[in-house]
Design an enzyme around this catalytic site. Structure first.
Site, short mmCIF file in Angstrom:
data_model
loop_
_atom_site.label_atom_id
_atom_site.label_comp_id
_atom_site.label_asym_id
_atom_site.label_seq_id
_atom_site.Cartn_x
_atom_site.Cartn_y
_atom_site.Cartn_z
N SER A 40 -59.72 -43.52 1.77
CA SER A 40 -58.73 -43.40 0.70
C SER A 40 -57.32 -43.82 1.10
CB SER A 40 -58.70 -41.97 0.16
OG SER A 40 -58.09 -41.09 1.07
N LYS A 78 -52.92 -37.80 1.72
CA LYS A 78 -52.44 -38.68 0.64
C LYS A 78 -50.95 -38.91 0.79
CE LYS A 78 -56.47 -38.30 -1.36
NZ LYS A 78 -57.47 -39.21 -0.92
#
Length: 181
Positions: A40, A78
């Site tokens: 990700s 993230k």
């Protein structure tokens, strides 16, 4: 002579105990090592990269953070896109925060766009969160590999309390040692 040996042993024991306590305090309260799992955050971080996070940093826009995932019993990594008070929008693959366009050099641009049409896809903050701005004590986060990221577009804001730390650097514990990763 026995007394001298005991004193020396006692001195070494105190030093080792002090060092151990210092390491434990630093590990649990100041910084911590962590490994990346998944794709990700490509191209910024690859699967199995080793990182060090600071547990005492103040979080700012575009920082990379590790946090307890709100939808799973896992830790996610993230990039913080929206901080409290921000409005966030993506239009034609351009990120707008509070109406200002930002270039995202860190986004994975190696995707086959014939499959996806756009890197991120158009959205406004309220499309995913029903809020026009990021609430106090919350953050809006996205992965750099936008098409392979479970992020705030899926689970909404993350709480400031769920943040474990900010990524400070990557390290290579097995580099040039012949030991496989």
């Amino acid at each position: 002579m026995k007394s001298s040996f005991k004193n020396e042993l006692y001195s070494w024991g105190k030093s080792i105990l002090f060092a151990l306590i210092l390491v434990i305090i630093c590990r649990y309260f100041i910084f911590s090592p962590i490994a990346v799992h998944g794709e990700s955050m490509l191209p910024t971080f690859e699967d199995n990269d080793r990182l060090v996070i600071s547990k005492v940093s103040s979080i700012e826009r575009f920082d990379i953070v590790v946090f307890e995932a709100p939808n799973k019993n896992e830790q996610y990594i993230k990039r913080v896109i929206g901080i409290p008070g921000d409005s966030v929008q993506v239009k034609d693959d351009v990120l707008y925060i509070n109406g200002t366009a930002y270039e995202e050099k860190y986004v994975n641009k190696k995707l086959d766009l014939s499959l996806y049409n756009k890197l991120t896809g158009d959205f406004k903050l309220q499309d995913y969160t029903s809020e026009k701005t990021v609430p106090e004590g919350q953050y809006f986060v996205l992965g750099d590999n936008r098409w392979k990221s479970s992020d705030s577009r899926e689970f909404g804001f993350i709480s400031a309390n769920s943040i474990i730390g900010e990524v400070k650097f990557r390290y290579y514990p097995f580099q040039d040692t012949g030991i496989p990763k």
